[in-house]
Design an enzyme around this catalytic site. Structure first.
Site, PDB file in Angstrom:
ATOM      1  N   HIS A 251      51.050  46.161  42.303  1.00  0.00           N
ATOM      2  CA  HIS A 251      50.237  47.149  41.914  1.00  0.00           C
ATOM      3  C   HIS A 251      49.239  46.720  41.093  1.00  0.00           C
ATOM      4  O   HIS A 251      48.218  47.148  41.064  1.00  0.00           O
ATOM      5  CB  HIS A 251      51.324  48.134  41.175  1.00  0.00           C
ATOM      6  CG  HIS A 251      50.548  49.184  40.554  1.00  0.00           C
ATOM      7  ND1 HIS A 251      50.590  50.590  41.213  1.00  0.00           N
ATOM      8  CD2 HIS A 251      49.869  49.723  39.598  1.00  0.00           C
ATOM      9  CE1 HIS A 251      49.875  51.583  40.616  1.00  0.00           C
ATOM     10  NE2 HIS A 251      49.497  50.877  39.612  1.00  0.00           N
ATOM     11  N   GLU A 255      44.988  46.651  42.162  1.00  0.00           N
ATOM     12  CA  GLU A 255      43.819  47.747  41.383  1.00  0.00           C
ATOM     13  C   GLU A 255      42.914  46.544  40.933  1.00  0.00           C
ATOM     14  O   GLU A 255      41.696  46.823  40.955  1.00  0.00           O
ATOM     15  CB  GLU A 255      44.696  48.469  40.098  1.00  0.00           C
ATOM     16  CG  GLU A 255      45.488  49.538  40.644  1.00  0.00           C
ATOM     17  CD  GLU A 255      44.769  50.546  41.294  1.00  0.00           C
ATOM     18  OE1 GLU A 255      43.660  50.584  41.001  1.00  0.00           O
ATOM     19  OE2 GLU A 255      45.413  51.300  42.264  1.00  0.00           O
ATOM     20  N   LYS A 258      40.516  45.493  43.855  1.00  0.00           N
ATOM     21  CA  LYS A 258      39.615  46.764  44.105  1.00  0.00           C
ATOM     22  C   LYS A 258      38.622  46.813  43.357  1.00  0.00           C
ATOM     23  O   LYS A 258      37.521  46.917  43.780  1.00  0.00           O
ATOM     24  CB  LYS A 258      40.463  47.977  44.178  1.00  0.00           C
ATOM     25  CG  LYS A 258      41.440  48.263  45.414  1.00  0.00           C
ATOM     26  CD  LYS A 258      41.637  49.552  45.570  1.00  0.00           C
ATOM     27  CE  LYS A 258      42.531  50.280  44.278  1.00  0.00           C
ATOM     28  NZ  LYS A 258      42.740  51.582  44.615  1.00  0.00           N
ATOM     29  N   ASN A 259      38.812  46.574  42.047  1.00  0.00           N
ATOM     30  CA  ASN A 259      37.699  46.741  40.939  1.00  0.00           C
ATOM     31  C   ASN A 259      36.717  45.890  41.186  1.00  0.00           C
ATOM     32  O   ASN A 259      35.519  45.945  41.166  1.00  0.00           O
ATOM     33  CB  ASN A 259      38.159  46.879  39.636  1.00  0.00           C
ATOM     34  CG  ASN A 259      38.981  48.208  39.244  1.00  0.00           C
ATOM     35  OD1 ASN A 259      38.624  49.124  40.002  1.00  0.00           O
ATOM     36  ND2 ASN A 259      39.769  47.977  38.256  1.00  0.00           N
TER      37      ASN A 259
END
Length: 410
Positions: A251, A255, A258-259
């Site tokens: 998780h 994230e 992705k950023n």
């Protein structure tokens, strides 16, 4: 601004017996577990022992956060999504306290308890999105001043950390003791005693890259360096691993990737030849496993970096709450939730940005299972003051707050 400490909504949702149980359980402090305890429990404890612990611990954790929900601003409590959320929590609490007086020696009770946990798990699937929707409903209906916003941010950190802990306990029991539990793999419930860090990095990267390509038709490559191989107890080189829940690590990394991908592609254009790779450095010491993700996505100005862990803050446009495909960014929950997952077992997530060049995101995880202890919010006088003061005091959500104070429930 008026805050309500009454049980107005809870009075409608809970009967007299349940309200008394709520008051009783909210007076107890949750009992944090280490990863070592989770392992020992999962490897050695019978189902009856897990039942005895959870029938007491789960109502305590539910009651602590339910009491805190009721200290939120009255207008937020009346938002449709928050009313739905309160109903879910009240229903789950009522179902769990039905087992308080039951014996774990009865096989039927154990089967019913496991089924009750599955019901709670399914009911709470959309808790994150539902509370986010409630806060959006409030923000769209009125202006929120800084004091109220600080109190809402404070609550969201505590609420979501509580949810992470509830899911951990519930899923751990289900995975270990449900009738069709998978006994063939090496995991102990949620925890992999030999979670291979590079494998999780690659999985998170590939899935983030797939999403990035859907939006931009291109995604950066990855370069992994550092201690991807270390000497094991036999002196032979083996993939770097740690004892950890792989889903939590995934998780966090998903994230962050992705950023980094969005920033990199938007900075350098959509031509694959012009997109620099994302570099990942892995290191393991005596106490910490560190993972640094470095991009050349242009960085973030310092006056914005302070807001990056602020719920509902995003540098991307806000997408629909019911998207037709998974959004790459925009909800403003990715970073704050990722930091909570890192902090849950006393790790950390730190961002260092270099405006005009790129950003380093560093994940620190505890390497020793006896040091990786749950970080749990506690409902007490200190937490209550946060909702009544216009200037929130130092608390466990403040990185500078001492670990000892946290463990003592202060």
């Amino acid at each position: 601004m008026r805050f309500t400490a009454s049980l107005r909504n809870l009075n409608k949702l809970l009967d007299t017996k349940s309200l008394k149980a709520l008051d009783k359980n909210s007076q107890f402090t949750p009992s944090p577990l280490t990863i070592q305890k989770f392992l020992e429990f999962g490897q050695n404890a019978p189902e009856e022992e897990s039942f005895v612990f959870l029938k007491k611990e789960l109502p305590v954790r539910f009651a602590n956060i339910m009491k805190e929900i009721n200290l939120l601003p009255g207008d937020l409590l009346q938002m449709p999504s928050v009313l739905t959320l309160q109903d879910w929590y009240a229903q789950s609490f009522k179902e769990l306290i039905e087992f308080e007086e039951k014996s774990g020696k009865d096989p039927v009770t154990l089967i019913n308890f496991c089924q009750a946990l599955k019901t709670v798990q399914v009911r709470h699937t959309n808790v994150v999105q539902t509370l986010a929707q409630g806060v959006l409903e409030l923000k769209d209906s009125q202006d929120i001043d800084k004091a109220r916003d600080a109190q809402i941010q404070y609550f969201l950190d505590r609420f979501y950390m509580n949810r992470i802990s509830l899911r951990m306990l519930i899923l751990q029991h289900i995975l270990l003791f449900e009738a069709d539990a998978d006994k063939s793999n090496n995991r102990i419930g949620m925890i992999d005693p030999n979670c291979k860090v590079k494998n999780v990095i690659n999985e998170a990267f590939q899935n983030a890259a797939y999403l990035c390509e859907e939006y931009y038709d291109v995604a950066p490559e990855i370069e992994i360096k550092g201690q991807t191989l270390i000497k094991n107890a036999k002196g032979k080189k083996a993939p770097l691993s740690l004892c950890y829940p792989p889903s939590h690590l995934y998780h966090i990394l998903f994230e962050l990737f992705k950023n980094s991908m969005r920033a990199t592609v938007e900075k350098h254009g959509k031509s694959s030849g012009d997109v620099p790779a994302i570099e990942v450095l892995v290191a393991k010491g005596e106490h910490d496993v560190s993972i640094r993700i470095s991009d050349q996505g242009g960085g973030i100005p310092r006056h914005i970096t302070d807001h990056l862990f602020h719920y509902l803050f995003s540098t991307a446009p806000r997408p629909s709450m019911s998207p037709t495909k998974a959004p790459l960014a925009g909800y403003g929950y990715g970073l704050p939730l990722s930091r909570l997952y890192a902090r849950y077992f006393h790790g950390e997530l730190v961002l260092n940005s270099y405006d005009g060049y790129g950003t380093d995101a560093v994940v620190y995880l505890k390497a020793m299972t006896n040091e990786a202890i749950e970080l749990l919010p506690v409902f007490n006088k200190t937490s209550t003051k946060q909702y009544r003061s216009s200037t929130p005091a130092a608390d466990w959500t403040d990185p500078a707050y001492k670990r000892n104070a946290l463990l003592n429930g202060q």
